[in-house]
Design an enzyme around this catalytic site. Structure first.
Site, PDB file in Angstrom:
ATOM      1  N   ASP A 111      -2.270  -1.390  -5.659  1.00 30.16           N
ATOM      2  CA  ASP A 111      -2.855  -0.258  -4.943  1.00 30.16           C
ATOM      3  C   ASP A 111      -3.376   0.760  -5.955  1.00 30.16           C
ATOM      4  OD1 ASP A 111      -3.493   1.968  -3.435  1.00 30.16           O
ATOM      5  OD2 ASP A 111      -1.576   2.055  -2.382  1.00 30.16           O
ATOM      6  N   SER A 164       0.833  -1.205   0.000  1.00 31.30           N
ATOM      7  CA  SER A 164       0.000   0.000   0.000  1.00 31.30           C
ATOM      8  C   SER A 164       0.862   1.247   0.000  1.00 31.30           C
ATOM      9  CB  SER A 164      -0.907   0.010   1.228  1.00 31.30           C
ATOM     10  OG  SER A 164      -1.783  -1.090   1.194  1.00 31.30           O
ATOM     11  N   CYS A 165       0.252   2.347  -0.393  1.00 27.26           N
ATOM     12  CA  CYS A 165       0.879   3.657  -0.412  1.00 27.26           C
ATOM     13  C   CYS A 165       1.493   3.941   0.953  1.00 27.26           C
ATOM     14  CB  CYS A 165      -0.173   4.697  -0.758  1.00 27.26           C
ATOM     15  SG  CYS A 165       0.469   6.367  -0.868  1.00 27.26           S
ATOM     16  N   PRO A 166       2.676   4.448   1.000  1.00 24.12           N
ATOM     17  CA  PRO A 166       3.534   4.958  -0.075  1.00 24.12           C
ATOM     18  C   PRO A 166       4.586   3.961  -0.553  1.00 24.12           C
ATOM     19  CG  PRO A 166       4.460   5.682   1.985  1.00 24.12           C
ATOM     20  CD  PRO A 166       3.207   4.861   2.322  1.00 24.12           C
ATOM     21  N   ASP A 169       0.151   8.430  -7.697  1.00 21.16           N
ATOM     22  CA  ASP A 169       1.495   8.511  -7.118  1.00 21.16           C
ATOM     23  C   ASP A 169       2.589   8.505  -8.178  1.00 21.16           C
ATOM     24  OD1 ASP A 169       0.315   8.536  -4.626  1.00 21.16           O
ATOM     25  OD2 ASP A 169       0.723   6.415  -4.223  1.00 21.16           O
TER      26      ASP A 169
END
Length: 75
Positions: free
Chosen positions: A39, A12-14, A45
């Site tokens: 994601d 998942s981010c980041p 992003d």
């Protein structure tokens, strides 16, 4: 042709964009990196990463729940 593939599925981010940036920093200028992610936030992003770093987002695609990005390291 892709020089390197980075599989960040399940992260998942980041983390996906951070790992991609770290990998791009190790590649020679002009080399390409294909990133495979799951994601949905990675779309935004990777666009931001390229704007901020000068790397090129050559293409991106979505297949089901998988996102694939092809990046080229800035020269």
């Amino acid at each position: 042709m892709t020089d390197t593939v980075l599989d960040v599925r399940g992260l998942s981010c980041p983390l996906p964009v951070l790992r991609a940036k770290k990998k791009l920093d190790t590649l020679p200028p002009g080399a390409t990196l294909t990133v495979i992610a799951t994601d949905p936030g990675t779309v935004r992003d990777f666009e931001s990463l390229c704007r901020q770093t000068g790397h090129l987002l050559l293409d991106s695609r979505e297949e089901g729940e998988t996102f694939t990005f092809r990046l080229q390291r800035a020269g």
